[in-house]
Write a protein that holds these residues in place. Structure first.
Motif, mmCIF file in Angstrom:
data_model
loop_
_atom_site.group_PDB
_atom_site.id
_atom_site.type_symbol
_atom_site.label_atom_id
_atom_site.label_comp_id
_atom_site.label_asym_id
_atom_site.label_seq_id
_atom_site.Cartn_x
_atom_site.Cartn_y
_atom_site.Cartn_z
ATOM 1 N N ARG A 1 0.587 -1.745 0.372
ATOM 2 C CA ARG A 1 0.046 0.007 0.181
ATOM 3 C C ARG A 1 0.772 1.801 0.285
ATOM 4 N NH1 ARG A 1 -5.538 0.970 -1.861
ATOM 5 N NH2 ARG A 1 -6.835 0.644 -0.104
ATOM 6 N N ARG B 1 -6.066 13.659 -1.206
ATOM 7 C CA ARG B 1 -7.028 13.764 -1.034
ATOM 8 C C ARG B 1 -7.626 12.971 -2.981
ATOM 9 N NH1 ARG B 1 -12.090 17.792 -0.477
ATOM 10 N NH2 ARG B 1 -11.577 17.678 1.481
ATOM 11 N N GLU B 2 -7.350 13.004 -3.764
ATOM 12 C CA GLU B 2 -6.994 12.333 -4.817
ATOM 13 C C GLU B 2 -6.153 11.299 -4.227
ATOM 14 O OE1 GLU B 2 -5.922 15.815 -8.355
ATOM 15 O OE2 GLU B 2 -5.322 14.955 -7.159
ATOM 16 N N ALA C 1 -6.758 9.624 -1.960
ATOM 17 C CA ALA C 1 -8.078 8.712 -1.076
ATOM 18 C C ALA C 1 -8.632 8.212 -2.161
ATOM 19 C CB ALA C 1 -8.403 10.286 0.472
ATOM 20 N N GLU C 2 -8.912 9.594 -2.731
ATOM 21 C CA GLU C 2 -10.528 9.015 -3.803
ATOM 22 C C GLU C 2 -10.755 7.316 -4.355
ATOM 23 O OE1 GLU C 2 -12.050 12.247 -5.611
ATOM 24 O OE2 GLU C 2 -12.657 13.019 -3.363
ATOM 25 N N GLU C 3 -9.062 7.743 -5.231
ATOM 26 C CA GLU C 3 -8.955 7.191 -5.960
ATOM 27 C C GLU C 3 -8.435 4.873 -5.344
ATOM 28 O OE1 GLU C 3 -4.777 5.827 -8.962
ATOM 29 O OE2 GLU C 3 -5.473 8.028 -8.922
ATOM 30 N N LEU C 4 -8.583 5.463 -3.875
ATOM 31 C CA LEU C 4 -8.116 4.378 -3.088
ATOM 32 C C LEU C 4 -8.972 3.811 -2.798
ATOM 33 C CD1 LEU C 4 -4.318 4.344 -2.289
ATOM 34 C CD2 LEU C 4 -5.245 3.148 -4.314
ATOM 35 N N CYS C 5 -10.077 4.399 -2.254
ATOM 36 C CA CYS C 5 -11.310 4.417 -1.964
ATOM 37 C C CYS C 5 -10.626 4.304 -0.174
ATOM 38 C CB CYS C 5 -11.848 3.220 -1.838
ATOM 39 S SG CYS C 5 -12.497 3.326 -3.701
ATOM 40 N N ILE C 6 -10.411 5.617 0.479
ATOM 41 C CA ILE C 6 -9.583 5.574 2.366
ATOM 42 C C ILE C 6 -9.575 6.624 2.400
ATOM 43 C CG2 ILE C 6 -8.290 3.343 1.911
ATOM 44 C CD1 ILE C 6 -5.846 5.504 1.562
ATOM 45 N N SER C 7 -9.513 6.839 3.507
ATOM 46 C CA SER C 7 -9.711 8.539 3.799
ATOM 47 C C SER C 7 -8.693 9.575 3.882
ATOM 48 C CB SER C 7 -9.728 8.851 5.505
ATOM 49 O OG SER C 7 -8.993 7.915 6.291
ATOM 50 N N THR D 1 -5.472 9.070 6.332
ATOM 51 C CA THR D 1 -5.222 7.645 5.877
ATOM 52 C C THR D 1 -3.709 7.205 5.166
ATOM 53 O OG1 THR D 1 -7.365 6.338 6.188
ATOM 54 C CG2 THR D 1 -5.210 4.741 5.439
#
Length: 65
Positions: A7, A22-23, A25-31, A34
């Motif tokens: 990861r 933020r980008e 996080a959105e791509e990996l479906c995490i916060s 994180t």
């Protein structure tokens, strides 16, 4: 080379692609928090001081082209 998790390697490549937390996080479906935790671990494990240091590390270790 520093022992990076799969990861962390994935996030390192995305950081080197100039993506924001933020980008990523959105791509990996995490916060985003994180992602920031992974970034801090990457900085510590690679001995880098900032994003530029991470990019240099990735280039030196042929993790990006």
């Amino acid at each position: 080379m520093a022992q990076l998790s799969p990861r962390e390697l994935e996030i390192l490549v995305l950081v080197c692609s100039d993506k924001s937390s933020r980008e990523i996080a959105e791509e990996l479906c995490i916060s985003a928090a994180t992602v920031d935790t992974h970034r801090k671990a990457l900085l510590r494990k690679t001995g880098s001081k900032n994003k530029i240091g991470l990019v240099k590390f990735a280039l030196r270790n042929r993790l990006i082209g």
